[in-house]
Design a protein around this motif. Structure first.
Motif, PDB file in Angstrom:
ATOM      1  N   ILE A 145     -24.032  29.574 -22.428  1.00 36.84           N
ATOM      2  CA  ILE A 145     -23.981  30.192 -23.756  1.00 36.84           C
ATOM      3  C   ILE A 145     -25.188  29.796 -24.596  1.00 36.84           C
ATOM      4  O   ILE A 145     -25.735  30.608 -25.344  1.00 36.84           O
ATOM      5  CB  ILE A 145     -22.660  29.840 -24.473  1.00 36.84           C
ATOM      6  CG1 ILE A 145     -22.350  30.855 -25.581  1.00 36.84           C
ATOM      7  CG2 ILE A 145     -22.663  28.438 -25.041  1.00 36.84           C
ATOM      8  CD1 ILE A 145     -21.757  32.123 -25.104  1.00 36.84           C
ATOM      9  N   SER A 171     -16.091  30.199 -27.548  1.00 35.83           N
ATOM     10  CA  SER A 171     -16.224  28.753 -27.748  1.00 35.83           C
ATOM     11  C   SER A 171     -15.987  27.944 -26.464  1.00 35.83           C
ATOM     12  O   SER A 171     -16.463  26.818 -26.349  1.00 35.83           O
ATOM     13  CB  SER A 171     -15.258  28.273 -28.841  1.00 35.83           C
ATOM     14  OG  SER A 171     -13.914  28.566 -28.499  1.00 35.83           O
ATOM     15  N   ASN A 190     -16.530  34.391 -34.139  1.00 39.60           N
ATOM     16  CA  ASN A 190     -15.141  34.674 -33.799  1.00 39.60           C
ATOM     17  C   ASN A 190     -14.362  35.115 -35.047  1.00 39.60           C
ATOM     18  O   ASN A 190     -13.607  36.092 -35.017  1.00 39.60           O
ATOM     19  CB  ASN A 190     -14.491  33.436 -33.177  1.00 39.60           C
ATOM     20  CG  ASN A 190     -13.074  33.690 -32.703  1.00 39.60           C
ATOM     21  OD1 ASN A 190     -12.680  34.821 -32.458  1.00 39.60           O
ATOM     22  ND2 ASN A 190     -12.291  32.624 -32.586  1.00 39.60           N
ATOM     23  N   ASP A 213     -14.079  35.291 -29.072  1.00 39.83           N
ATOM     24  CA  ASP A 213     -14.091  33.835 -28.981  1.00 39.83           C
ATOM     25  C   ASP A 213     -14.832  33.389 -27.720  1.00 39.83           C
ATOM     26  O   ASP A 213     -14.319  33.519 -26.603  1.00 39.83           O
ATOM     27  CB  ASP A 213     -12.658  33.309 -28.953  1.00 39.83           C
ATOM     28  CG  ASP A 213     -12.589  31.784 -28.957  1.00 39.83           C
ATOM     29  OD1 ASP A 213     -13.652  31.135 -29.007  1.00 39.83           O
ATOM     30  OD2 ASP A 213     -11.472  31.252 -28.905  1.00 39.83           O
ATOM     31  N   LYS A 223     -22.214  25.782 -31.867  1.00 37.97           N
ATOM     32  CA  LYS A 223     -20.763  25.705 -32.050  1.00 37.97           C
ATOM     33  C   LYS A 223     -20.343  26.348 -33.366  1.00 37.97           C
ATOM     34  O   LYS A 223     -19.364  27.103 -33.418  1.00 37.97           O
ATOM     35  CB  LYS A 223     -20.313  24.244 -32.008  1.00 37.97           C
ATOM     36  CG  LYS A 223     -18.808  24.076 -32.106  1.00 37.97           C
ATOM     37  CD  LYS A 223     -18.403  22.605 -31.953  1.00 37.97           C
ATOM     38  CE  LYS A 223     -16.884  22.453 -32.041  1.00 37.97           C
ATOM     39  NZ  LYS A 223     -16.471  21.037 -31.887  1.00 37.97           N
ATOM     40  N   LEU A 277     -20.645  30.164 -33.077  1.00 36.36           N
ATOM     41  CA  LEU A 277     -19.569  30.771 -32.299  1.00 36.36           C
ATOM     42  C   LEU A 277     -18.264  30.828 -33.086  1.00 36.36           C
ATOM     43  O   LEU A 277     -17.523  31.818 -33.017  1.00 36.36           O
ATOM     44  CB  LEU A 277     -19.365  29.998 -30.992  1.00 36.36           C
ATOM     45  CG  LEU A 277     -20.504  30.102 -29.970  1.00 36.36           C
ATOM     46  CD1 LEU A 277     -20.224  29.196 -28.786  1.00 36.36           C
ATOM     47  CD2 LEU A 277     -20.691  31.540 -29.507  1.00 36.36           C
TER      48      LEU A 277
END
Length: 273
Positions: free
Chosen positions: A26, A19, A11, A17, A4, A7
């Motif tokens: 992912i 997320s 971004n 992005d 997390k 990502l």
């Protein structure tokens, strides 16, 4: 650093992005990227600002650019049978291929449009997040040796539709160069535009009569699926055809808007929500 955090930073630094992509998908793909590169998340982030090629490699790996000419022939046969009814006779229709990758689905569609005598009534637009694969799509050159199924798929679809069409009417095979090349008269009919589904609305002004969104939604969580579909529905005429992958389904909240009809869906309501 966890996925997390990676990502979020990716971004911020690169403008992509991911997320709201499916957690399982992912995680698996990012772990594979790190293992293949022998790098940690932190090391990759330290490199991406200065290395645009690395950014595109990561984006391509995450977004899974699988494409095939007449993939799932039965779907294309069914599509060809309903296509003439979806194209208004008095206006130019727009067909939108979302997440088109290297463009083979777009070219599959254009072959049918030509053979069904609809060329002058349709514009076909392919969109994708990755500018590198869009460049490849516009060039229309693909490996031959590992993709001989393209010829088999083509022949299966044409035979099923009782169309006597040779492969070389639209594609040139060069075994020495190991290439299949889309011939110019077909390639010039395609239009490819960049779109980040997470952030961008459609990069054109037309309302659309047919939407292909095959094997894309499976990589999104439900929140992103609903957001993407909401934007897509805004561009669709009432009665427009919507085509997904065989393993995909419409999120429950939108089943009142996109009605299942055989292998496909039809938009039956003018607004969402």
């Amino acid at each position: 650093m966890d996925i997390k955090e990676f990502l979020n930073e990716f971004n911020k630094r690169c403008g992509y992005d991911f997320s709201d992509y499916s957690t399982n998908s992912i995680s698996r793909r990012l772990t594979k990227i790190c293992e293949e590169m022998g790098l940690s998340f932190e090391q990759i982030l330290n490199m991406v600002v200065a290395d645009k090629k690395l950014v595109q490699t990561i984006v391509e790996d995450i977004t899974v650019n699988t494409t095939e000419l007449f993939r799932d022939p039965a779907v294309w046969v069914a599509y060809a049978k309903v296509l003439p009814r979806q194209i208004p006779k008095q206006t130019m229709s727009t067909i939108w291929h979302i997440g088109c990758s290297k463009g083979l689905e777009v070219y599959s569609d254009l072959v049918l449009i030509n053979e069904l005598g609809l060329k002058d009534r349709c514009r076909v637009i392919g969109t994708d997040i990755n500018p590198t694969v869009l460049d490849n799509a516009a060039k229309g050159v693909y490996p031959y040796r590992f993709n001989q199924c393209y010829v088999e798929n083509f022949n299966t679809v044409m035979k099923s539709l009782d169309l006597n069409v040779p492969f070389d009417k639209y594609f040139a095979i060069d075994e020495a160069a190991d290439t299949i090349t889309v011939l110019p008269h077909l390639r010039e009919q395609a239009r490819f535009l960049r779109q980040d589904l997470v952030k961008d609305r459609a990069p054109f002004a037309y309302r659309v009569d047919i939407v292909f969104l095959r094997n894309v939604m499976i990589y999104f969580n439900e929140q992103l699926q609903l957001r993407v579909l909401s934007n897509v529905l805004e561009k669709m005429h009432d009665g427009a055809l919507f085509i997904m992958g065989k393993q995909e389904d419409i999120p429950q909240p939108m089943k009142a808007i996109l009605l299942r009809q055989g292998l496909f869906y039809k938009k039956i309501k003018s607004s969402w929500p």
